[in-house]
Design an enzyme around this catalytic site. Structure first.
Site, PDB file in Angstrom:
ATOM      1  N   SER A  76      -9.648   1.854   3.061  1.00 43.59           N
ATOM      2  CA  SER A  76      -8.774   2.633   2.203  1.00 43.59           C
ATOM      3  C   SER A  76      -7.781   1.784   1.405  1.00 43.59           C
ATOM      4  O   SER A  76      -7.231   2.286   0.418  1.00 43.59           O
ATOM      5  CB  SER A  76      -7.988   3.641   3.048  1.00 43.59           C
ATOM      6  N   LYS A  83       0.864  -1.184   0.000  1.00 46.72           N
ATOM      7  CA  LYS A  83       0.000   0.000   0.000  1.00 46.72           C
ATOM      8  C   LYS A  83       0.896   1.227   0.000  1.00 46.72           C
ATOM      9  O   LYS A  83       1.948   1.233   0.658  1.00 46.72           O
ATOM     10  CB  LYS A  83      -0.879  -0.050   1.263  1.00 46.72           C
ATOM     11  N   SER A 129      -9.901  -0.678   7.104  1.00 42.39           N
ATOM     12  CA  SER A 129      -9.334  -0.475   5.769  1.00 42.39           C
ATOM     13  C   SER A 129      -8.670  -1.682   5.122  1.00 42.39           C
ATOM     14  O   SER A 129      -8.296  -1.612   3.962  1.00 42.39           O
ATOM     15  CB  SER A 129      -8.321   0.662   5.806  1.00 42.39           C
TER      16      SER A 129
HETATM   17  N1  GLN Z   1     -13.053   4.087   6.616  1.00 40.64           N
HETATM   18  C1  GLN Z   1     -12.479   4.428   7.870  1.00 40.64           C
HETATM   19  C2  GLN Z   1     -12.036   5.881   7.848  1.00 40.64           C
HETATM   20  O1  GLN Z   1     -12.254   6.504   6.895  1.00 40.64           O
HETATM   21  C3  GLN Z   1     -11.344   3.508   8.191  1.00 40.64           C
HETATM   22  C4  GLN Z   1     -10.117   3.819   7.442  1.00 40.64           C
HETATM   23  C5  GLN Z   1      -8.949   2.955   7.811  1.00 40.64           C
HETATM   24  O2  GLN Z   1      -9.091   1.903   8.403  1.00 40.64           O
HETATM   25  N2  GLN Z   1      -7.768   3.437   7.471  1.00 40.64           N
HETATM   26  O3  GLN Z   1     -11.465   6.379   8.749  1.00 40.64           O
END
Ligand code: GLN
Length: 485
Positions: free
Chosen positions: A151, A76, A175
């Protein structure tokens, strides 16, 4: 070469000389390039990858290859990689090259894996759809009019489409698990502290955890065993010794967990429409394997989203203060003063969602509101943790949906941040409690994958992975793949 091979299979192929690492890397590079419209990669590391693959092949010739030597993977784009840009999906870091490797990156490189590129992500890991990437959203290979989740959506979509056998991700509130579920692949978020955060751009430091996205439980276990462990450079990394995990590369992953008691939390099933039948069927599969199922309650589940968005925003607002146009990345043109430089670099460099988090987080930490928001959210976090600890006194694992439904259409939730936040309703609680959790595919609704989430007690990765392997031996959901070129 089998199209959607696991890394266990690829490692065998390399050992037996069925193909070289250079051939393997060329194969995946060709797939990445043939499927570039999926937009799963921000950077492709072609030349370096071929050099690393050639050196892996020499290790095989000399008889010094390890279990993961020559295996292609992707990171990532939130992990620092020396010599290759690390953008975090943001304009502000568009051309930034880290002067060092993240611990995760160098441990996997030392194990002989070959880095093919950096995957697309929501800006600074804030999002559930990949639509917050400055580089445009990655697409879901099952239906390109839908999001891959976020994400770590680029990693999940790339693995699902067979562009890379395995990829890293990070999970702050879901994410890894949510995109894995949306893309029909497996993903694990380890216990907080299991994997070093050194060199992983910080979003919400008390929640951020690195993990793996792949096709099966054994792949997750193999990569995790290399990534994890104490790191003097991250004071929150744990020295928890886990001989089982350390031995995975030698011993492999044995399916197990037939005698476990699995809890199904009422709060996670009460509003579940899509997917409820599939999850019941998955639970039934465990019962037939010998597990005992029991209903449990996690009464503070409703508090998880508000608590998370206060805490994650608060931590993000301080973590992201380092992007000031001076130390890192993007700087505005012709600043007229220092303040103008800070202000314009940040307002031009960050996207809308990141700004929203910084503003709400700063507000929650401000004098006068600290007690009402931040402190209260911390108290809720503790209650949520206690719910889980009480549950684990009676059950070994918790089985729950990963997401409220299948992958949604691109653009459907972009105008409604709260609806977007609601997507994480089932993944955030385990994050707040620092618990390990994973998602594995458990069926399809109208051709779109659904994920089953298993949540374990702290450092309970062995139970999670062995039980997932048991499930994957009894079902073949993880062997369904989207049609790509
Ligand atoms: N969707 C969640 C957020 O926007 C989790 C994101 C994540 O786990 N990095 O914060």
């Amino acid at each position: 070469m089998k199209e959607f091979a696991s890394i266990g299979e690829l490692a065998r192929g390399l050992r037996q000389g069925d193909y070289s690492s250079v051939e393997l890397v060329r194969h995946y590079l060709a797939r990445i390039s043939a499927n570039s419209t999926l937009n799963t990669f921000i950077t492709i590391n072609e030349d370096e990858a071929l050099i690393a693959a050639a050196s892996a092949d020499r290790a095989f010739e000399r008889g010094v290859a390890g279990p993961l030597t020559g295996i292609p993977l992707a990171h990532k784009d939130i992990f620092c990689t020396q010599g290759i840009t690390t953008t975090c999906g943001s304009h502000i870091l568009e051309n930034w090259i880290a002067p060092y490797d993240a611990t995760v990156v160098h441990r996997l490189a030392d194990a002989g894996t070959v880095l093919l590129g950096k995957t697309n992500m929501d800006e600074f890991a804030m999002g559930s759809s990949n639509e917050n990437s400055y580089f445009g959203a990655a697409l879901n290979p099952w239906d390109t009019s839908r999001v891959p989740g976020g994400s770590s959506g680029g990693s999940a979509a790339a693995v699902a489409a067979g562009l890379i056998p395995v990829a890293t991700g990070t999970d702050t509130g879901g994410s890894i698990r949510q995109p894995a579920a949306f893309c029909g692949v497996a993903g694990i978020k380890p216990t907080y502290g299991r994997v070093s955060r050194y060199g992983m751009a910080a979003f919400a430091s008390s929640l951020d955890q690195a993990g793996v996205i792949g096709h099966d439980a054994e792949d997750l276990a193999m990569v995790l065993s290399v990534m994890s462990g104490l790191d003097p450079r991250d004071s929150t990394s744990s020295d928890h010794a886990d001989p089982w995990l350390a031995g995975i590369l030698e011993d492999g992953l044995t399916p197990g967990g037939e005698k476990l008691t699995i809890g199904l939390p009422d709060e996670y099933f009460k509003d579940l429409n899509e997917g409820a039948a599939l999850l019941e069927a998955a639970a039934g599969e465990f019962e037939r394997a010998g597990c005992r199922l029991t209903r449990i309650s996690l009464p503070h589940t409703d508090a998880a989203i508000p608590a998370y968005y206060i805490l994650a925003g608060a931590e993000a607002s301080t973590n992201l203060s380092r992007y000031d146009g001076v130390h890192f990345g993007y700087r505005c043109e012709n600043p007229t003063s220092l303040e103008d430089l800070y202000q314009r670099s940040r307002s031009e460099g960050f996207g809308t969602e990141v700004k929203r988090r910084i503003l709400t987080g700063t507000y929650a930490l401000s004098v006068g509101y600290f007690d009402a928001y931040y402190l209260k959210a911390q108290k809720l976090r503790r209650l949520i943790q206690q719910d889980f600890l009480a549950a684990f006194a009676a059950v070994d694992l918790i089985l729950a949906p990963t997401t409220p439904g299948v992958a949604f259409h691109t653009g459907d939730l972009t105008d409604d941040p709260v609806a977007m936040y609601q997507q994480d309703i089932f993944t955030i609680p385990a994050s707040l409690a620092g618990l390990p959790a994973l998602s594995v595919p458990c069926g399809f609704i109208a051709g779109l994958p659904i994920g089953m989430q298993l949540i374990g007690p702290h450092f309970g990765e062995q139970k999670l992975l062995e039980t997932s392997a048991l499930y994957q031996r009894r079902t073949d959901w993880h062997q369904h793949h989207p049609e790509v070129t």
